[in-house]
Write a protein that holds these residues in place. Structure first.
Motif, PDB file in Angstrom:
ATOM      1  N   VAL A  12       0.745  -1.298   0.003  1.00 36.49           N
ATOM      2  CA  VAL A  12       0.111  -0.066  -0.090  1.00 36.49           C
ATOM      3  C   VAL A  12       0.882   1.108   0.029  1.00 36.49           C
ATOM      4  CG1 VAL A  12      -1.856   1.231   1.378  1.00 36.49           C
ATOM      5  CG2 VAL A  12      -1.831  -1.260   1.327  1.00 36.49           C
ATOM      6  N   GLN A  13       1.923   1.277   0.739  1.00 37.08           N
ATOM      7  CA  GLN A  13       2.929   2.269   0.630  1.00 37.08           C
ATOM      8  C   GLN A  13       3.489   2.491  -0.692  1.00 37.08           C
ATOM      9  OE1 GLN A  13       3.743   4.415   3.539  1.00 37.08           O
ATOM     10  NE2 GLN A  13       4.961   5.703   1.943  1.00 37.08           N
ATOM     11  N   ARG A  14       3.920   1.447  -1.059  1.00 43.53           N
ATOM     12  CA  ARG A  14       4.529   1.424  -2.239  1.00 43.53           C
ATOM     13  C   ARG A  14       3.908   1.880  -3.496  1.00 43.53           C
ATOM     14  NH1 ARG A  14       6.467  -3.951  -4.006  1.00 43.53           N
ATOM     15  NH2 ARG A  14       5.350  -4.829  -2.124  1.00 43.53           N
ATOM     16  N   ILE A  15       2.459   1.557  -3.591  1.00 40.79           N
ATOM     17  CA  ILE A  15       1.442   1.991  -4.486  1.00 40.79           C
ATOM     18  C   ILE A  15       1.229   3.554  -4.301  1.00 40.79           C
ATOM     19  CG2 ILE A  15      -1.079   2.260  -5.103  1.00 40.79           C
ATOM     20  CD1 ILE A  15      -1.045  -0.990  -4.545  1.00 40.79           C
ATOM     21  N   LEU A  20       2.249   9.027  -6.316  1.00 47.26           N
ATOM     22  CA  LEU A  20       2.681  10.268  -6.292  1.00 47.26           C
ATOM     23  C   LEU A  20       3.644  10.682  -7.374  1.00 47.26           C
ATOM     24  CD1 LEU A  20       2.599  13.087  -4.700  1.00 47.26           C
ATOM     25  CD2 LEU A  20       4.442  12.018  -3.119  1.00 47.26           C
ATOM     26  N   LEU A  21       4.759   9.735  -7.433  1.00 46.44           N
ATOM     27  CA  LEU A  21       5.780  10.103  -8.789  1.00 46.44           C
ATOM     28  C   LEU A  21       5.045   9.922 -10.101  1.00 46.44           C
ATOM     29  CD1 LEU A  21       8.704   9.992  -9.293  1.00 46.44           C
ATOM     30  CD2 LEU A  21       8.593   7.519  -9.417  1.00 46.44           C
ATOM     31  N   ASN A  45       0.269   0.443 -12.485  1.00 42.10           N
ATOM     32  CA  ASN A  45      -0.572  -0.724 -12.692  1.00 42.10           C
ATOM     33  C   ASN A  45       0.031  -1.925 -12.413  1.00 42.10           C
ATOM     34  OD1 ASN A  45      -2.131   1.269 -14.010  1.00 42.10           O
ATOM     35  ND2 ASN A  45      -1.443   0.894 -16.024  1.00 42.10           N
ATOM     36  N   SER A  46       1.200  -2.162 -12.368  1.00 38.17           N
ATOM     37  CA  SER A  46       1.817  -3.402 -12.135  1.00 38.17           C
ATOM     38  C   SER A  46       1.632  -3.859 -10.493  1.00 38.17           C
ATOM     39  CB  SER A  46       3.309  -3.638 -12.352  1.00 38.17           C
ATOM     40  OG  SER A  46       3.585  -3.597 -13.721  1.00 38.17           O
ATOM     41  N   LEU A  47       2.021  -2.569  -9.748  1.00 43.67           N
ATOM     42  CA  LEU A  47       1.739  -2.597  -8.240  1.00 43.67           C
ATOM     43  C   LEU A  47       0.184  -2.825  -7.767  1.00 43.67           C
ATOM     44  CD1 LEU A  47       3.957   0.241  -7.017  1.00 43.67           C
ATOM     45  CD2 LEU A  47       4.367  -2.258  -6.632  1.00 43.67           C
ATOM     46  N   VAL A  51      -1.746  -6.157  -5.497  1.00 44.33           N
ATOM     47  CA  VAL A  51      -2.339  -5.878  -4.455  1.00 44.33           C
ATOM     48  C   VAL A  51      -3.738  -6.739  -4.249  1.00 44.33           C
ATOM     49  CG1 VAL A  51      -3.780  -3.921  -4.901  1.00 44.33           C
ATOM     50  CG2 VAL A  51      -2.792  -4.181  -2.638  1.00 44.33           C
ATOM     51  N   ARG A  52      -3.761  -7.274  -2.879  1.00 46.39           N
ATOM     52  CA  ARG A  52      -5.002  -8.040  -2.346  1.00 46.39           C
ATOM     53  C   ARG A  52      -5.491  -7.570  -1.448  1.00 46.39           C
ATOM     54  NH1 ARG A  52      -4.089  -9.357  -6.987  1.00 46.39           N
ATOM     55  NH2 ARG A  52      -4.113 -11.413  -8.015  1.00 46.39           N
TER      56      ARG A  52
END
Length: 246
Positions: A12-15, A20-21, A45-47, A51-52
């Motif tokens: 979630v943090q990485r998404i 933001l980037l 989109n890959s991230l 996610v689940r």
């Protein structure tokens, strides 16, 4: 050994960081997207594909799960995760049989990923841009909009994300199919009526659109702008997952 900070490594943090980037320098309206934006959007989109529900600490609900002491619970609720000037991120939860009515996202990008259950998404675009506005004309309930139904498709947690942009699949209706459902949602930039990004609702004129599970061929339709349907409202509930820090 230093304790591990799970917030720094959660998906979630990485998404959120990738969103933001991606959206802090989006392409201008009407201009083609540059290489950097496309690459960052692909990473996002890959991230989102990965996610689940468990990553957000969401427990799939059943049709019988109705909160106690709530005589008429909202058909849709929203869990706020985070918001900046560039994007908002959260989770929409739909009761069995609920729908988010056909609505627009003026000048906005979006990425939607189902967490559990199944949704049917019908995507439209307006074929005529309003004169004198880079986003859209002021709200005009009853106004007719020449539009195109791009597609109708069903999505589950095993599907990739549904993506919208200012110029493609910008209007959509989302229906819960075969029980309750939830999806993670990123909008960029967030809705802001003061900046021309208000949410408007539409109805497909009778006889123009028949309900079906899948539609791949585009079809021209007429949409009528309407007020928010009285049987649709969105409540709020706490987000139980990992905290996001930006």
């Amino acid at each position: 050994m230093m304790p591990c900070d799970s917030n720094m490594t959660s998906i979630v943090q990485r998404i959120a960081r990738q969103a933001l980037l991606t959206f802090r320098s989006p392409p201008r309206l009407g201009e083609p997207a540059g290489k950097s934006f496309l690459e960052n959007h692909s990473k996002l989109n890959s991230l989102m594909t990965e996610v689940r529900a468990a990553d957000l600490q969401l427990v799939p609900r059943r049709a019988a799960d109705i909160p106690a002491a709530v005589p008429v619970p909202p058909p849709v609720t929203y869990m706020h995760i985070c918001e900046t000037d560039h994007f908002s991120m959260g989770v929409f939860l739909l009761k069995s049989g609920a729908s988010i009515p056909l609505h627009d996202h003026p000048g906005m990008h979006g990425v939607l990923k189902v967490m559990y259950g199944k949704v049917r998404i019908s995507c439209f675009d307006r074929l005529q841009r309003p004169a004198g506005s880079s986003l859209q004309a002021a709200a005009q309930p009853g106004a007719l909009r020449r539009s195109v139904l791009r597609s109708t498709a069903e999505y589950t947690e095993d599907s990739g994300p549904c993506v919208l942009s200012p110029d493609r699949d910008n209007l959509h209706q989302i229906d819960a199919v075969d029980g309750p459902t939830a999806f993670m949602d990123i909008l960029a930039p967030p809705y802001d009526p003061d900046d021309g990004r208000d949410c408007h609702y539409y109805r497909v004129l009778e006889g123009e659109h028949t309900e079906q599970k899948e539609q791949k061929e585009e079809k021209e339709v007429w949409l009528m702008e309407i007020s928010q349907p009285p049987d649709f409202w969105c409540g709020g509930e706490p987000y139980p997952g990992p905290e996001v820090n930006l």
